[in-house]
Design an enzyme around this catalytic site. Structure first.
Site, short mmCIF file in Angstrom:
data_model
loop_
_atom_site.label_atom_id
_atom_site.label_comp_id
_atom_site.label_asym_id
_atom_site.label_seq_id
_atom_site.Cartn_x
_atom_site.Cartn_y
_atom_site.Cartn_z
N HIS A 6 0.80 -1.23 0.00
CA HIS A 6 0.00 0.00 0.00
C HIS A 6 0.83 1.27 0.00
O HIS A 6 0.26 2.36 0.15
CB HIS A 6 -0.92 0.05 1.22
CG HIS A 6 -2.02 -0.95 1.19
ND1 HIS A 6 -3.26 -0.68 0.67
CD2 HIS A 6 -2.06 -2.23 1.61
CE1 HIS A 6 -4.03 -1.76 0.79
NE2 HIS A 6 -3.32 -2.71 1.35
N LYS A 47 -7.72 13.91 4.15
CA LYS A 47 -6.81 12.76 4.14
C LYS A 47 -5.78 13.00 5.23
O LYS A 47 -5.70 14.10 5.78
CB LYS A 47 -6.13 12.63 2.78
CG LYS A 47 -5.57 13.93 2.23
CD LYS A 47 -5.06 13.80 0.82
CE LYS A 47 -6.13 13.83 -0.25
NZ LYS A 47 -6.41 12.57 -0.87
N ARG A 48 -4.99 11.98 5.55
CA ARG A 48 -3.93 12.20 6.55
C ARG A 48 -3.03 13.34 6.10
O ARG A 48 -2.86 13.59 4.91
CB ARG A 48 -3.10 10.92 6.72
CG ARG A 48 -3.74 9.93 7.69
CD ARG A 48 -3.91 10.50 9.07
NE ARG A 48 -2.67 10.48 9.81
CZ ARG A 48 -2.36 9.57 10.71
NH1 ARG A 48 -3.21 8.60 11.02
NH2 ARG A 48 -1.20 9.61 11.35
N LYS A 104 1.39 14.40 0.38
CA LYS A 104 0.02 14.69 -0.07
C LYS A 104 -0.15 16.18 -0.38
O LYS A 104 -1.13 16.58 -0.99
CB LYS A 104 -0.99 14.25 0.99
CG LYS A 104 -0.98 12.73 1.23
CD LYS A 104 -1.99 12.34 2.29
CE LYS A 104 -1.90 10.88 2.70
NZ LYS A 104 -2.65 9.97 1.80
N THR A 140 -8.42 6.96 -1.98
CA THR A 140 -9.79 6.46 -2.07
C THR A 140 -10.79 7.59 -1.84
O THR A 140 -11.95 7.49 -2.28
CB THR A 140 -10.05 5.32 -1.07
OG1 THR A 140 -9.46 5.65 0.19
CG2 THR A 140 -9.47 4.01 -1.57
N LYS A 193 -14.62 8.51 -3.59
CA LYS A 193 -15.84 8.87 -2.87
C LYS A 193 -16.36 10.22 -3.33
O LYS A 193 -17.56 10.43 -3.52
CB LYS A 193 -15.56 8.91 -1.36
CG LYS A 193 -15.24 7.55 -0.77
CD LYS A 193 -14.58 7.63 0.61
CE LYS A 193 -13.87 6.33 0.91
NZ LYS A 193 -12.88 6.43 1.99
#
Ligand code: 26V
Length: 812
Positions: A348, A534-535, A540, A642, A646
């Site tokens: 992952h 998100k984290r 990111k 993910t 969504k």
């Protein structure tokens, strides 16, 4: 399930009275939650038992999904819905003067995971049950989940998450199925009277593993699978040896708390204990169940598939070897054949710091027998590979390297299948991270792009959209997600687009009310709701988003009369407690929020909202109200993502780098229906290879960048204690490894394109509709079907007469 409203009311009243001994009218929300959850659990218990028996009667092959993390979200509404009881229950509660919306807020949202990996595991559990696939979850029942996040003066503060304060109605403590897990001590092999080598242990720490089972309810199909979470306790017969609370610590601490580090691994003895504890208990319990099948042991892979979710449960491999050899007396060769046919592994992340490596000394003293087995797996691997592939490849792929146990290598060597979680990610595994393994075992590698359950993320989170879809394309899409593509036919239908707009606006109004309630900020529901959830991690690039917000702020200040489209930037993110830089970014976002939200010159044009304690329940509120989905990681870094799926499924337009599953989202929806910017993964690799990235030159040479970076450090943003400087230094001084400044210009341009399109509402709505219509391929039902067919070789075992989800190819 058939139940009339009146029957529900009668039964519910009884349930309530038997629990609290007074009438329903006097109950609190919490009591109603408990009573209702108990009512639903009672209702599902027959199906739970029947499902277990059905699998056994069919001698069905079962899959066991081993994961250190699960993020199931609240279960009351989900279970009620999947049982087919939602309308009856809502109506019944209404007649009693109660509301499900209020009652469900009393349910805790179990935060037994960090982020994407844990939520994916729970989406998978939902799809397994909904497809009637015999699938079990195996994990840890952490006493404390992921910390609760609070902001104090804009700084993240972590508070313990005591999610079990009230009883957890959904779980069943299953004392019939306990097992013992051993740690430490001395181990040796000794020939016994029958001539077998027997493993002897002394001075071990023995821990009782107690399973707590939670029903995983399939979508209106009578199937209920099991999620088994293990808790560490003192063995009953050893109670006397632990007279004080202190002496019990080494045992109780094993399942005390979830590690809060996402992708930032620090070697920790306790973490290794957790991993082995979960693995050993899980494998022992599988072998015990397998005996009920009454088939030879060598047929284990015909009846059992064990999935290793990231490397955290990779000790499954030596543990299964141990049990097959030491307890079942199989030879090494027989045990190895069974083990590697049984196990499969998903990677992952490609972040080097998140790839687990355990010091040999630690492993040896904590798990002496397991270490012996790993050493032997490694010895045989090296012996076999040296003559075939030579020194370089052999040593680079070995499990034991420079005093550490490389868990990814163990996982690849001991599994028959290795997969990444999006096309691009799998390519990167094959070409870079696991390149040498791809040369040795090309047939093991495959891609399984992630997916999400539409039941939680559309049907339940967005009832307005669900109803619209039902009206326009019929209800088939709920069982056959590929039907969503029919919605495309409405892209030019004015009425549909108007209805879509009305639904979005309603969702935005609800979120705006919630924002006002919890953040005391008034936002304009007509503004663009721009969401990054998100984290918090440098890769990111929440800070890229921040720089653009600051740029926008400066623009409005400089030229207040220009025609701007109002924007609300919404964040939700937890930072690992030890991740200083991520926490500094949080502080900067909060300070910028203070600045822009309180500046009278700015008004509605710009608002920044950073929610505290992001998690599944908050995501359910935010996602249906989103217009823009920020997926802006540096290309090649995000394995899949993910939240991108969504948000798309709820009609948000994606603003994306070509990273992770964004690439496939672009392919399905079409490049013209999202906003792509920034370096491609190939360009990132080239730039890294050339080693000539020069952040300072960008700072010196580009006015926009210069202005925003100065604003971070010159006092424009109030309340900062050096966090602005920290960002500046990381981006410029230390030549930022995530190339934020390099992508800044094209990001700003893409943001301007968003404004332009939003002004043209019919076009915006058309693209929003096309995104919904193109979201079908990202249903976890497809992902799970592919895992089931290609990797696990498990079949659907539906209950007689019950509709099975139909899975047409989503693209056909
Ligand atoms: C590492 C560690 C290290 C030890 C402490 C606890 C801990 C917890 C998590 C991790 C790695 C997390 C890996 C992860 O969450 N990957 C995410 O997986 C998602 C599902 O496949 C995917 O969508 C995201 O892109 C990916 O970042």
């Amino acid at each position: 399930m058939d139940l009339t409203v009146n029957e529900f009311i009668e039964q519910y009243k009884k349930q309530f009275q038997s629990l609290y001994a007074y009438p329903v009218e006097e109950g609190t929300d919490e009591q109603h939650y408990s009573a209702l959850a108990q009512f639903i659990k009672n209702h599902l218990s027959t199906y739970w038992k029947d499902t277990r028996e059905r699998y056994l009667d069919n001698s069905a092959k079962q899959v066991y999904y081993f994961s250190m993390e699960f993020l199931p979200g609240r279960q009351l509404r989900n279970n009620t819905y999947n049982l087919g009881l939602l309308d009856v229950v809502k109506e019944g509660l209404d007649e009693l003067g109660l509301s499900l919306d209020t009652i469900e807020e009393a349910e805790v949202d179990p935060a037994l995971g960090n982020g994407g990996l844990g939520r994916l595991a729970s989406c998978f559990m939902d799809s397994l049950a909904s497809l009637s696939i015999p699938g079990n979850g195996n994990g840890i029942r952490y006493r404390y989940g992921l910390f609760r996040q609070k902001f104090v003066d804009g700084y993240q503060v972590e508070v313990p998450e005591n999610w079990l304060r009230n009883r957890n109605i959904w779980e069943t403590r299953n004392t019939k199925s306990t097992c013992t897990v051993r740690f430490g001590g001395n181990v040796w092999l000794e020939k016994n009277q029958q001539g077998y080598m027997e493993t002897k242990y002394e001075d071990t720490l023995n821990v009782l593993a107690v399973p707590y089972d939670t029903p995983m309810v399939g979508y209106q199909n009578n199937t209920i699978n099991n999620l088994r979470l293990w808790s560490a306790e003192i063995p009953v017969e050893e109670e006397d040896q632990y007279p004080t609370l202190e002496s019990r610590e080494p045992i109780s601490e094993i399942t005390q708390v979830l590690y809060p580090d996402d992708s930032n691994y620090e070697g920790q003895l306790l973490r290794l204990k957790q991993e082995y504890f979960m693995v050993s208990a899980g494998v022992q319990s599988i072998l015990r169940h397998f005996r009920k099948y009454n088939v030879p042991r060598k047929n284990l892979p015909d009846k059992v598939a064990i999935h290793i979710n990231d490397t955290h449960p990779a000790l499954v491999i030596p543990e299964l070897m141990r049990l097959l050899m030491d307890d079942e007396h199989l030879s090494w060769e027989q045990a190895w054949e069974i083990t590697h046919k049984t196990c499969s592994y998903t990677n992952h992340t490609i972040l080097r710091e998140a790839l687990e490596k355990w010091p040999v000394d630690m492993m040896k003293s904590l798990l002496p027998r397991i270490y012996m087995i790993i050493e032997e797996i490694n010895r045989r691997f090296v012996e076999q590979m040296l003559p075939l592939y030579g020194e370089r490849i052999t040593w680079q792929t070995a499990i034991l390297q420079n005093g550490v146990v490389n868990m990814a290598h163990l996982a690849v060597i001991g599994s028959h299948s290795v997969n990444g979680v999006a096309k691009l990610h799998t390519e990167i595994l094959m070409e870079d991270v696991l390149k040498d393994f791809f040369e040795i075992y090309p047939e093991r590698f495959n891609n399984k792009t992630n997916g999400i359950t539409q039941r939680r993320w559309i049907h339940l989170a967005n009832p307005g959209l669900t109803k619209l879809l039902d009206n326009k394309i019929g209800e088939q899409w709920k069982r056959n997600p590929s039907e969503l593509k029919v919605f495309k036919g409405f892209e030019r239908d004015k009425e549909t687009l108007e209805q879509l707009a009305a639904i979005k606006l309603k969702n935005k109004k609800e979120l705006a009310d919630y924002i006002e309630k919890v953040k005391n900020v008034k936002v304009n529901p007509e503004a663009i709701f721009d969401v990054q959830i998100k984290r918090l991690h440098a890769y990111k690039r929440q800070h890229l988003n921040v720089l653009h917000i600051l740029h926008r702020y400066l623009e409005i200040k400089r030229n207040p009369k220009a025609d701007y489209v109002p924007r609300v930037f919404i964040f939700g993110a937890k930072a690992a407690p030890s991740y200083t830089y991520a926490k500094q970014i949080i502080k900067v976002i909060n300070s910028i929020a203070d600045l822009v939200n309180n500046d009278p010159d700015i008004g509605d044009l710009l608002k920044v909202v950073f929610f505290e304690n992001y998690g599944v329940s908050l995501a359910e509120k935010i996602i249906p109200a989103a217009d823009v989905s920020e997926q802006i990681s540096l290309a090649s870094m995000e394995a899949s993502g993910t939240s991108n799926m969504k948000l798309m499924a709820n009609g948000a337009l994606t603003l994306a780098t070509l990273d992770g599953a964004n690439v496939e989202i672009k392919d399905f929806v079409g490049e013209e229906n999202l906003f792509v910017f920034g370096l491609t993964s190939k360009e990132v690799y080239e730039l890294k290879g050339r080693q000539d990235y020069n952040a300072r030159a960008l700072y010196e040479g580009q006015d926009k960048i210069h202005a925003v970076l100065n604003a971070l450090t010159d006092g424009t943003v109030p309340g900062l204690q050096g966090e602005g400087h920290a960002l500046f230094d990381s981006l410029v001084q230390y030549n930022d490894e995530y190339f934020v400044l390099k992508d800044f210009e094209s990001y700003v341009t893409a943001q301007e394109d968003i404004d332009t399109l939003y002004r043209n509402q019919p076009e915006w709505l058309r693209k929003s509709l096309l995104n919904i219509a193109a979201s079908a391929p990202f249903s976890a039902d497809y992902t799970i079907k592919r895992y089931a067919d290609d990797i696990w070789k498990v079949k659907q075992h539906s209950s007689n007469g019950f509709a099975v989800t139909i899975l047409d190819e989503p693209l056909a």
